[in-house]
Design an enzyme around this catalytic site. Structure first.
Site, short mmCIF file in Angstrom:
data_model
loop_
_atom_site.label_atom_id
_atom_site.label_comp_id
_atom_site.label_asym_id
_atom_site.label_seq_id
_atom_site.Cartn_x
_atom_site.Cartn_y
_atom_site.Cartn_z
N HIS A 144 0.78 -1.41 -0.06
CA HIS A 144 0.15 -0.08 0.00
C HIS A 144 0.92 1.38 -0.04
O HIS A 144 0.37 2.43 -0.39
CB HIS A 144 -0.67 0.03 1.26
N ASN A 175 -6.61 6.68 4.02
CA ASN A 175 -8.00 7.20 3.78
C ASN A 175 -8.24 8.62 4.00
O ASN A 175 -9.58 8.87 3.37
CB ASN A 175 -9.10 6.29 4.67
N ASP A 232 -0.63 2.40 -5.37
CA ASP A 232 -0.88 0.93 -5.70
C ASP A 232 -2.01 0.39 -6.31
O ASP A 232 -3.21 0.95 -5.92
CB ASP A 232 -0.61 0.13 -4.34
N ASN A 280 -9.09 3.49 -1.34
CA ASN A 280 -9.47 4.67 -0.33
C ASN A 280 -8.87 5.72 -0.29
O ASN A 280 -9.51 7.06 -0.48
CB ASN A 280 -9.44 4.22 1.01
#
Length: 240
Positions: free
Chosen positions: A19, A66, A91, A112
């Site tokens: 991530h 997020n 990613d 997100n």
């Protein structure tokens, strides 16, 4: 000025996560092009430099993935920039590991960080999607992206990040296709192909000249079967 944002989560716990490949791309660009040291601003870490004659602000939001849009949105508003001045590295599970694609606009694809950006700045920005592969089932996605890259992944990951940094000036110039082509060629040259789309295209057969093409194809000469010439040939080659 242009803004290049790498997405990820802050802290050593997440440093090597899939991530966080956006952070890794931003770090690679800063190192390659001798950007300024990272400093805190806009709820993120920022570094400044130039690419292709363009002034670039690199930003790594420190708001957690997020809420990435909060930091990036603040930077864009401060410099009075439109979303078109923004390039985001992140990613992408819908791309095979090691693949890379660039596009402008589109949906979040369930990411997100991209969803947060869309909410804060709209979606008319460039996205550099870095493939990290899909675990195969939806229930495993969360653990996959928050898992560290495997040791074997470093072979392609280091080459890919180096290629992104090396050709980043093409993104600053808006030449997305050349950027993708150059990165792909670098991967082909430095890595063992993992599939047909990684292999260099076959070389084309050399075309015949128009003179050669125009010549009629001659049938092989027919040897005489009787007479003095036939007798001589039989004597020479020992044919009965």
């Amino acid at each position: 000025m242009l803004v290049f944002a790498g997405l990820g989560n802050p802290g050593a716990k997440y440093e090597n996560n899939r991530h966080n490949v956006g952070f890794m791309a931003a770090d690679a660009i800063a190192r390659r092009h001798s950007f300024s040291p990272w400093s805190r601003k806009f709820q993120g870490l920022v570094s400044e430099g130039t690419l292709g004659g363009q002034k670039i602000l690199l930003i790594k939001p420190q708001t957690f993935m997020n809420l990435s849009g909060q930091a990036v949105g603040e930077a864009l508003r401060f410099y009075k920039l439109e979303p078109t001045a923004l390039t985001v590295f992140y990613d992408e599970i819908d791309l095979a590991a090691g693949k890379l694609r660039v596009k402008v606009g589109g949906g979040s694809g369930g990411h997100n960080g991209i969803r947060s950006l869309d909410q804060h700045v709209g979606n008319a920005y460039r996205r550099v999607r870095i493939g990290v592969g899909h675990p195969g089932v939806k229930e495993m996605v969360h653990g996959h992206v928050l898992g560290d890259f495997a040791k074997a992944d470093r072979e392609w990951l280091d080459v890919l990040l180096d290629a992104i940094a090396g050709d980043a000036a093409l993104l600053a110039k808006g030449d997305d296709n050349s950027f993708m082509n150059r990165v792909t060629l670098t991967l082909r040259e430095k890595l063992v192909p993992t599939g047909d789309d990684d292999r260099p295209p076959p070389k084309e057969k050399k075309a015949q000249s128009h003179i050669r093409q125009a010549r009629p194809q001659q049938a092989p000469a027919k040897l005489p079967e009787s007479g003095p010439m036939a007798a001589m040939l039989k004597k020479l080659f020992g044919k009965d």
